[in-house]
Design a protein around this motif. Structure first.
Motif, PDB file in Angstrom:
ATOM      1  N   GLN A   1       2.422  50.270  54.097  1.00  0.00           N
ATOM      2  CA  GLN A   1       1.644  50.535  52.893  1.00  0.00           C
ATOM      3  C   GLN A   1       1.954  49.514  51.808  1.00  0.00           C
ATOM      4  OE1 GLN A   1       2.801  54.662  52.065  1.00  0.00           O
ATOM      5  NE2 GLN A   1       0.815  55.317  52.851  1.00  0.00           N
ATOM      6  N   TRP A   2       0.923  49.183  51.023  1.00  0.00           N
ATOM      7  CA  TRP A   2       1.054  48.237  49.926  1.00  0.00           C
ATOM      8  C   TRP A   2       0.821  48.940  48.600  1.00  0.00           C
ATOM      9  CZ3 TRP A   2       2.498  43.166  50.565  1.00  0.00           C
ATOM     10  CH2 TRP A   2       2.464  42.668  51.865  1.00  0.00           C
ATOM     11  N   GLY A   3       1.513  48.469  47.575  1.00  0.00           N
ATOM     12  CA  GLY A   3       1.333  49.034  46.243  1.00  0.00           C
ATOM     13  C   GLY A   3       1.739  48.020  45.191  1.00  0.00           C
ATOM     14  N   VAL A   4       1.691  48.420  43.928  1.00  0.00           N
ATOM     15  CA  VAL A   4       2.045  47.549  42.809  1.00  0.00           C
ATOM     16  C   VAL A   4       2.978  48.309  41.890  1.00  0.00           C
ATOM     17  CG1 VAL A   4       1.189  46.237  40.835  1.00  0.00           C
ATOM     18  CG2 VAL A   4      -0.169  46.344  42.945  1.00  0.00           C
ATOM     19  N   VAL A   5       4.133  47.707  41.558  1.00  0.00           N
ATOM     20  CA  VAL A   5       5.092  48.353  40.665  1.00  0.00           C
ATOM     21  C   VAL A   5       5.082  47.663  39.305  1.00  0.00           C
ATOM     22  CG1 VAL A   5       6.573  49.115  42.551  1.00  0.00           C
ATOM     23  CG2 VAL A   5       7.007  46.904  41.456  1.00  0.00           C
ATOM     24  N   LYS A   6       5.472  48.420  38.276  1.00  0.00           N
ATOM     25  CA  LYS A   6       5.560  47.890  36.920  1.00  0.00           C
ATOM     26  C   LYS A   6       6.952  47.311  36.668  1.00  0.00           C
ATOM     27  CE  LYS A   6       2.317  51.312  35.024  1.00  0.00           C
ATOM     28  NZ  LYS A   6       2.118  52.373  33.985  1.00  0.00           N
ATOM     29  N   ASN A   7       7.022  46.362  35.770  1.00  0.00           N
ATOM     30  CA  ASN A   7       8.300  45.786  35.379  1.00  0.00           C
ATOM     31  C   ASN A   7       8.937  46.669  34.310  1.00  0.00           C
ATOM     32  OD1 ASN A   7      10.457  44.276  34.386  1.00  0.00           O
ATOM     33  ND2 ASN A   7       9.358  42.340  34.516  1.00  0.00           N
ATOM     34  N   PRO A   8      10.032  47.355  34.649  1.00  0.00           N
ATOM     35  CA  PRO A   8      10.645  48.280  33.675  1.00  0.00           C
ATOM     36  C   PRO A   8      11.209  47.557  32.453  1.00  0.00           C
ATOM     37  CG  PRO A   8      12.053  48.031  35.599  1.00  0.00           C
ATOM     38  CD  PRO A   8      10.756  47.362  35.928  1.00  0.00           C
ATOM     39  N   LEU A   9      11.500  46.266  32.579  1.00  0.00           N
ATOM     40  CA  LEU A   9      12.029  45.519  31.434  1.00  0.00           C
ATOM     41  C   LEU A   9      10.978  45.314  30.357  1.00  0.00           C
ATOM     42  CD1 LEU A   9      14.146  42.719  33.160  1.00  0.00           C
ATOM     43  CD2 LEU A   9      14.848  45.025  32.482  1.00  0.00           C
ATOM     44  N   LEU A  10       9.711  45.448  30.728  1.00  0.00           N
ATOM     45  CA  LEU A  10       8.619  45.220  29.784  1.00  0.00           C
ATOM     46  C   LEU A  10       8.007  46.516  29.274  1.00  0.00           C
ATOM     47  CD1 LEU A  10       6.766  42.262  31.556  1.00  0.00           C
ATOM     48  CD2 LEU A  10       8.635  42.183  29.899  1.00  0.00           C
ATOM     49  N   GLN A  11       8.510  47.648  29.776  1.00  0.00           N
ATOM     50  CA  GLN A  11       7.964  48.935  29.351  1.00  0.00           C
ATOM     51  C   GLN A  11       8.551  49.346  28.005  1.00  0.00           C
ATOM     52  OE1 GLN A  11       5.465  50.305  31.284  1.00  0.00           O
ATOM     53  NE2 GLN A  11       5.783  48.374  32.382  1.00  0.00           N
ATOM     54  N   LYS A  12       7.716  49.875  27.154  1.00  0.00           N
ATOM     55  CA  LYS A  12       8.168  50.332  25.830  1.00  0.00           C
ATOM     56  C   LYS A  12       8.766  51.730  25.921  1.00  0.00           C
ATOM     57  CE  LYS A  12       4.793  47.603  23.240  1.00  0.00           C
ATOM     58  NZ  LYS A  12       3.690  47.629  22.267  1.00  0.00           N
TER      59      LYS A  12
END
Length: 529
Positions: free
Chosen positions: A518-529
């Motif tokens: 399976q493929w997906g996309v994760v967010k960069n936690p360093l850029l999350q407010k």
């Protein structure tokens, strides 16, 4: 409709692979390794140790055909390999060297230089094979040292042997080495894991391309997804040949191999037909277009509606940055800078110019490299034999060949002496310098790099490898216990837990990952407010 050539494999794509964790090494100059393959089998050995391979070695037209992935990963387990099955093109990052292989054109490019090709490359059972003799050319261009005597064919045993002498890296014991630590946090998904696609590409700006190749070659299905995983546009299998992201929410659709047909928005709404040989990416509302006039290439700029805003009058046109674009004059072949009306704000008088960074453009004259501001004033006179772009108010410069590398400020004042060049051994003891996320290399540093630096001074090679791999503050590494990939920060602290089969670089806040099939996309936690 006119046709324009577009290179699919770029440095960005080349760097989307994953890398294992690094290990402490010692420098052993020209340490020989023997690689041995047996025709008609999958048996390929490095120093008599069997390597992982699922592709059989074979003979074709008198040439031994070796699988690309098996050979490169045997040479360097950290080798990153990208394969575009649509156009049968491969890209490889081997240390600091880049290799591009174009199967249909039978062309090999190493470190941006085309190489002579012996025999023909071939795709067989989904694997790319290269005639063995080409490996000598490729490896020599990547800093290894081979001669024809290092290649031996035993027709009785149907066995080929290659001897490769590898330069090893010196590690200074007093330089800090990063240690992978911590468990990291669970990933935060922008696009949930799904088996719908055979792969996902991060296009940038929060757009993703889902690709379904189940219908086979030339019949791919494409979906454009946003950062919430919402489907924006869908193309059924075979409806288009492919698409390309042009930036700023604009996409170019190809109906044939090299034919840029039209430009659309994220919702699939056609904006305009491509009436030129080619169109580039949009930056600050304008895209460079290229056509042919009186037998020579001319370039200008169009807006998001396809309206020609700056006439086709330049030999080359760069992208707009800080409301300026570098162009090459059609008559003088010199470089200058224009504004968004097409007027020269810097007359075309330089051998080369680079796009503005931190309000400064790196220019070259007969006297060397220097810097101009947006008004065209030479704030730092051309005088250096090598120089980098400015980043966060500083740049690296080399005053004279085999001289010292300095960090300077925007006034041209020396901030810090980084290193002394090693005189006659410069080519074999080159320096790698890094400015934040931008890697810059003095001439010759692509091979045999022994010393790594950041703005604070020399760093270890392990730290340099980590910094090289950082994208938006994170780097994918292989966890030795789980044999899964996770993401660490610049200190080696695990930020996203290792749970992925594949983990690609972050771009505009997102990274494509794979878990099982399976493929997906994760967010960069360093850029999350």
């Amino acid at each position: 409709m006119k046709k324009g050539f577009c290179i699919l494999l770029s440095s960005a794509l080349l760097l989307t692979g994953t890398v294992p964790t690094w290990a402490k090494e010692e420098r052993l100059l020209l340490e020989p390794h023997e690689y041995r393959g047996i025709v008609g089998t999958t048996n390929f050995y490095r120093d008599d140790v069997l390597q992982s391979s699922d592709a059989e070695i074979y003979l074709k037209d008198g040439y031994v055909m070796l699988p690309l992935r098996t050979f490169f990963t045997s040479i360097n387990p950290d080798a990153q390999i990208y394969w575009n099955s649509v156009d049968q093109q491969a890209g490889v990052l081997l240390g600091e060297s880049s290799i591009f292989l174009y199967v249909k054109e039978n062309k090999i490019v190493v470190n941006r230089e085309e190489q002579p090709v012996v025999g023909k490359m071939e795709v067989k059972n989904g694997r790319l094979f290269i005639p063995l003799r080409n490996w000598l050319t490729i490896l020599n261009q990547c800093g290894y040292q081979l001669t024809d005597a290092d290649l031996h064919w035993d027709s009785t045993k149907q066995e080929v042997t290659v001897t490769v002498r590898e330069n090893q890296i010196i590690f200074e014991e007093n330089l800090k080495t990063p240690v992978i630590s911590g468990e990291g946090q669970a990933p935060l998904y922008a696009v949930a894991l799904t088996a719908t696609y055979s792969g996902i590409q991060n296009l940038g700006d929060g757009y993703f391309l889902g690709i379904d190749d189940t219908e086979g070659y030339y019949k791919y299905a494409y979906d454009i997804l946003d950062s919430n995983g919402k489907l924006k546009s869908h193309f059924a299998p075979g409806e288009i040949f492919r698409m390309e992201y042009l930036g700023e929410g604009m996409f170019c659709v190809y109906t044939e191999r090299w034919q840029q047909e039209y430009v659309m928005d994220e919702n699939g709404q056609k904006q305009f037909d491509v009436a030129y040989d080619s169109i580039g990416d949009f930056h600050e509302g304008l895209a460079c277009v290229s056509d042919e006039k009186d037998g020579q290439k001319v370039e200008g700029y169009v807006d998001a509606k396809g309206t020609l805003q700056i006439p086709l009058q330049f030999a080359d046109g760069g992208y707009f940055s800080e409301e300026r674009a570098v162009v090459r004059d059609l008559e003088t072949r010199k470089c200058g800078v224009i504004d968004k009306k097409g007027n020269y704000v810097v007359e075309p008088k330089y051998k080369s110019c680079k796009s503005f960074q931190d309000g400064m453009s790196l220019v070259q004259t007969e006297q060397g490299y220097g810097y101009i501001n947006k008004q065209g004033e030479e704030v730092i006179a051309p005088q250096y034999v090598w120089a980098s772009d400015f980043y966060d108010g500083t740049a690296y410069v080399l005053e004279e060949q085999n001289g010292s590398v300095w960090l300077i400020n925007t006034k041209g004042e020396k901030v810090k002496k980084m290193a002394d060049q090693p005189g006659d051994s410069y080519e074999s003891n080159a320096y790698c310098l890094r400015i934040s996320q931008d890697v810059v290399l003095p001439s010759g540093a692509e091979k045999n790099v022994d010393h790594y630096y950041d703005k604070n001074g020399e760093i270890s090679m392990e730290q340099g490898k980590l910094l090289f791999r950082l994208s938006e503050g994170l780097c994918s590494v292989l966890d030795e216990k789980t044999q899964k990939y996770g993401f660490v920060d610049k200190t080696g602290e695990m930020v996203i837990s290792p749970m992925f089969r594949e983990a690609r670089d972050f771009k505009d806040g997102y990274a494509v990952v794979q878990v099982q099939d399976q493929w997906g996309v994760v967010k960069n936690p360093l850029l999350q407010k």
